[in-house]
Motif scaffolding. Structure first.
Motif, PDB file in Angstrom:
ATOM      1  N   PRO A 267       0.831  -1.210   0.000  1.00 15.33           N
ATOM      2  CA  PRO A 267       0.000   0.000   0.000  1.00 15.33           C
ATOM      3  C   PRO A 267       0.860   1.251   0.000  1.00 15.33           C
ATOM      4  O   PRO A 267       2.000   1.244   0.475  1.00 15.33           O
ATOM      5  CB  PRO A 267      -0.809  -0.126   1.299  1.00 15.33           C
ATOM      6  CG  PRO A 267      -0.006  -1.034   2.175  1.00 15.33           C
ATOM      7  CD  PRO A 267       0.691  -1.990   1.248  1.00 15.33           C
ATOM      8  N   LYS A 268       0.317   2.318  -0.536  1.00 11.74           N
ATOM      9  CA  LYS A 268       1.015   3.602  -0.532  1.00 11.74           C
ATOM     10  C   LYS A 268       0.825   4.346   0.783  1.00 11.74           C
ATOM     11  O   LYS A 268       1.610   5.241   1.110  1.00 11.74           O
ATOM     12  CB  LYS A 268       0.520   4.476  -1.695  1.00 11.74           C
ATOM     13  CG  LYS A 268       0.695   3.840  -3.065  1.00 11.74           C
ATOM     14  CD  LYS A 268       2.144   3.511  -3.364  1.00 11.74           C
ATOM     15  CE  LYS A 268       2.308   2.933  -4.772  1.00 11.74           C
ATOM     16  NZ  LYS A 268       3.711   2.538  -5.047  1.00 11.74           N
ATOM     17  N   ASN A 307      -7.052  13.788   4.689  1.00 12.61           N
ATOM     18  CA  ASN A 307      -6.284  14.309   3.562  1.00 12.61           C
ATOM     19  C   ASN A 307      -4.898  13.672   3.590  1.00 12.61           C
ATOM     20  O   ASN A 307      -4.204  13.730   4.606  1.00 12.61           O
ATOM     21  CB  ASN A 307      -6.159  15.833   3.659  1.00 12.61           C
ATOM     22  CG  ASN A 307      -5.327  16.442   2.541  1.00 12.61           C
ATOM     23  OD1 ASN A 307      -4.191  16.062   2.310  1.00 12.61           O
ATOM     24  ND2 ASN A 307      -5.893  17.427   1.848  1.00 12.61           N
ATOM     25  N   VAL A 308      -4.519  13.051   2.482  1.00 16.26           N
ATOM     26  CA  VAL A 308      -3.190  12.452   2.358  1.00 16.26           C
ATOM     27  C   VAL A 308      -2.501  13.044   1.135  1.00 16.26           C
ATOM     28  O   VAL A 308      -3.070  13.090   0.042  1.00 16.26           O
ATOM     29  CB  VAL A 308      -3.278  10.919   2.231  1.00 16.26           C
ATOM     30  CG1 VAL A 308      -1.928  10.328   1.817  1.00 16.26           C
ATOM     31  CG2 VAL A 308      -3.729  10.300   3.545  1.00 16.26           C
ATOM     32  N   LYS A 309      -1.258  13.480   1.333  1.00 13.58           N
ATOM     33  CA  LYS A 309      -0.425  13.956   0.233  1.00 13.58           C
ATOM     34  C   LYS A 309       0.644  12.915  -0.052  1.00 13.58           C
ATOM     35  O   LYS A 309       1.337  12.456   0.870  1.00 13.58           O
ATOM     36  CB  LYS A 309       0.250  15.276   0.597  1.00 13.58           C
ATOM     37  CG  LYS A 309      -0.698  16.451   0.820  1.00 13.58           C
ATOM     38  CD  LYS A 309       0.091  17.708   1.185  1.00 13.58           C
ATOM     39  CE  LYS A 309      -0.840  18.874   1.497  1.00 13.58           C
ATOM     40  NZ  LYS A 309      -1.543  19.349   0.292  1.00 13.58           N
ATOM     41  N   LEU A 310       0.770  12.533  -1.311  1.00 12.96           N
ATOM     42  CA  LEU A 310       1.839  11.639  -1.757  1.00 12.96           C
ATOM     43  C   LEU A 310       2.669  12.410  -2.769  1.00 12.96           C
ATOM     44  O   LEU A 310       2.222  12.641  -3.902  1.00 12.96           O
ATOM     45  CB  LEU A 310       1.271  10.376  -2.413  1.00 12.96           C
ATOM     46  CG  LEU A 310       0.400   9.449  -1.557  1.00 12.96           C
ATOM     47  CD1 LEU A 310      -0.131   8.299  -2.412  1.00 12.96           C
ATOM     48  CD2 LEU A 310       1.197   8.892  -0.387  1.00 12.96           C
ATOM     49  N   GLU A 317      -0.208  13.385   6.271  1.00 14.89           N
ATOM     50  CA  GLU A 317      -1.634  13.225   6.520  1.00 14.89           C
ATOM     51  C   GLU A 317      -2.155  14.369   7.382  1.00 14.89           C
ATOM     52  O   GLU A 317      -1.472  14.819   8.307  1.00 14.89           O
ATOM     53  CB  GLU A 317      -1.902  11.898   7.232  1.00 14.89           C
ATOM     54  CG  GLU A 317      -3.371  11.669   7.589  1.00 14.89           C
ATOM     55  CD  GLU A 317      -3.576  10.478   8.525  1.00 14.89           C
ATOM     56  OE1 GLU A 317      -2.579   9.836   8.898  1.00 14.89           O
ATOM     57  OE2 GLU A 317      -4.733  10.226   8.903  1.00 14.89           O
ATOM     58  N   SER A 318      -3.365  14.830   7.094  1.00 15.23           N
ATOM     59  CA  SER A 318      -4.066  15.772   7.972  1.00 15.23           C
ATOM     60  C   SER A 318      -5.518  15.333   8.096  1.00 15.23           C
ATOM     61  O   SER A 318      -6.058  14.653   7.213  1.00 15.23           O
ATOM     62  CB  SER A 318      -3.969  17.206   7.431  1.00 15.23           C
ATOM     63  OG  SER A 318      -4.476  17.300   6.114  1.00 15.23           O
ATOM     64  N   ARG A 319      -6.134  15.705   9.221  1.00 21.13           N
ATOM     65  CA  ARG A 319      -7.504  15.310   9.524  1.00 21.13           C
ATOM     66  C   ARG A 319      -8.335  16.556   9.797  1.00 21.13           C
ATOM     67  O   ARG A 319      -7.918  17.425  10.562  1.00 21.13           O
ATOM     68  CB  ARG A 319      -7.534  14.347  10.714  1.00 21.13           C
ATOM     69  CG  ARG A 319      -6.747  13.079  10.425  1.00 21.13           C
ATOM     70  CD  ARG A 319      -6.806  12.069  11.556  1.00 21.13           C
ATOM     71  NE  ARG A 319      -6.039  10.873  11.197  1.00 21.13           N
ATOM     72  CZ  ARG A 319      -5.964   9.773  11.938  1.00 21.13           C
ATOM     73  NH1 ARG A 319      -6.635   9.706  13.089  1.00 21.13           N
ATOM     74  NH2 ARG A 319      -5.247   8.749  11.533  1.00 21.13           N
ATOM     75  N   HIS A 320      -9.498  16.616   9.174  1.00 21.47           N
ATOM     76  CA  HIS A 320     -10.330  17.809   9.227  1.00 21.47           C
ATOM     77  C   HIS A 320     -11.751  17.451   9.672  1.00 21.47           C
ATOM     78  O   HIS A 320     -12.215  16.321   9.494  1.00 21.47           O
ATOM     79  CB  HIS A 320     -10.388  18.475   7.849  1.00 21.47           C
ATOM     80  CG  HIS A 320      -9.042  18.715   7.235  1.00 21.47           C
ATOM     81  ND1 HIS A 320      -8.219  19.747   7.625  1.00 21.47           N
ATOM     82  CD2 HIS A 320      -8.365  18.036   6.278  1.00 21.47           C
ATOM     83  CE1 HIS A 320      -7.098  19.710   6.919  1.00 21.47           C
ATOM     84  NE2 HIS A 320      -7.165  18.674   6.093  1.00 21.47           N
ATOM     85  N   LEU A 321     -12.444  18.437  10.218  1.00 23.97           N
ATOM     86  CA  LEU A 321     -13.875  18.358  10.553  1.00 23.97           C
ATOM     87  C   LEU A 321     -14.177  17.329  11.640  1.00 23.97           C
ATOM     88  O   LEU A 321     -15.306  16.858  11.759  1.00 23.97           O
ATOM     89  CB  LEU A 321     -14.711  18.048   9.298  1.00 23.97           C
ATOM     90  CG  LEU A 321     -14.499  18.985   8.103  1.00 23.97           C
ATOM     91  CD1 LEU A 321     -15.286  18.483   6.897  1.00 23.97           C
ATOM     92  CD2 LEU A 321     -14.903  20.414   8.441  1.00 23.97           C
TER      93      LEU A 321
END
Length: 356
Positions: A267-268, A307-310, A317-321
């Protein structure tokens, strides 16, 4: 590539976003598709379909659905407009198709005429039947070449994912009419199902074809930990249940043979503990600064927008709401770059940057 687990991540709250409720349902809005600038089509897991005006919130029921097995994790699942919708009016669905001994995941399509579906066709009924009510998948994605992909869970039977004689625990690739593309990887391979594009999946409830990069991505539920984002390659094995970053439910043990094995795609991104991803989107809009190309997943168990940036092998990773405290089911990008999110409490939310 070694998968990156969720050990550290950035948090955010809805104060950095503008959150508006478009409408709410007495049921679980499982899938959404944007029909035009002011209307969504929304599937309700319990077996209903609505057109929703995104300005007024008005709900218009759409008739013409078949009998749907609403049991366990099954029901009316994903929805997607055909790439040629403007010419054909075809709308595609995945749903739990009733069987004598349970249900299986099916891909169907129908033409939308006003407030009715006509010419309903079960395009493909998968060989993934079970009476368990577990792990139906299922999301829909289209490529640029006349193909449709659907994701199918292992139906709660782990061995299914490595068994190429059935469709459970697989991602399938079909022509738009449900026939088998001649260049699928397992065409003319004896008892192997020719519809299979990839295998070794547990329960992929996110599937997205990025038109910009022409790559297919999925996210899927691990057991206790081990949720994954995967780049889907033709004919590849993603390991379930041979390898996993998650643990068995009944003990502090890794699944199968550990976390990796030669011949199995890594997995990425791995989420441990599990976030329980409900859908997947590669954001390509302009409203959210710095989000172009980011992976957005709804989180059911941990109740946030992920939210994941590759970027060049680096994963963040960031988590919102999170403070909304909602089991988030589906996320889609609207034509103006805003997001629409559905929740298991029945809400459809429009998400914008706070500055917009």
């Amino acid at each position: 590539m070694i998968a990156l687990c969720s050990i550290g991540y950035a948090k955010d709250t809805h104060t950095n976003f503008k959150v508006d409720e478009i409408t709410s349902f007495n049921g679980i809005p499982w899938g959404m598709a944007q029909l035009d600038d002011t209307n969504l089509l929304v599937t309700i897991k319990q077996g209903a379909l609505y057109r929703v005006n995104t300005v007024t919130g008005k709900q218009t029921p759409i008739s013409g659905l078949p009998n749907i097995a609403n049991a366990g994790q099954g029901g009316l699942l994903d929805i997607a407009l055909s790439p040629d919708f403007d010419e054909t009016s075809w709308v595609y669905f995945t749903y739990s198709h009733p069987m004598a001994d349970g249900a299986t995941t099916a891909l169907a399509r129908a033409k939308l005429q006003g407030s009715a579906l006509v010419d309903w066709q079960d395009v493909f009924i998968t060989d993934a039947g079970s009476d368990t009510g577990k792990h139906f998948g299922s999301r829909i994605a289209f490529d640029n070449d006349g193909h449709v992909f659907i994701s199918i869970g292992d139906r709660g039977e782990r061995a299914n994912a490595q068994d190429l004689t059935n469709h459970a625990g697989k991602i399938l690739r079909l022509n738009l009419d449900g026939s088998v593309p001649k260049d699928n990887p397992f065409v003319r391979r004896g008892n192997v199902r020719a519809e299979i594009w990839s295998y070794g999946h547990r329960n992929p409830q996110g599937l997205y074809y990025d038109q910009h990069t022409q790559r297919l991505w999925s996210n899927e539920h691990g057991p206790r930990g081990g949720d994954e984002i995967n780049l889907i390659r033709v004919g590849a094995n993603y390991g379930w249940p041979i390898v996993s970053y998650g643990k068995e439910y009944w003990g502090p043990f890794q699944v199968g043979e550990g976390t990796s094995k030669e011949g199995i795609d890594e997995p990425k991104k791995v989420f441990t503990p599990s976030i329980a991803p409900g859908s997947l989107l590669v954001y390509r809009g302009q409203l959210f600064n710095g989000w172009d190309g980011d992976f957005l997943s709804t989180a059911l168990a941990l109740r946030h927008l992920n939210n994941v940036k590759l970027v060049n092998g680096n994963v963040s990773e960031s988590r919102h709401l999170e403070d909304l405290d909602e089991r988030m089911r589906d996320v889609i990008e609207l034509s103006d770059g805003a997001l629409a999110i559905s929740t298991d409490s029945g809400r459809i939310l429009r998400i914008l940057p706070a500055s917009s």
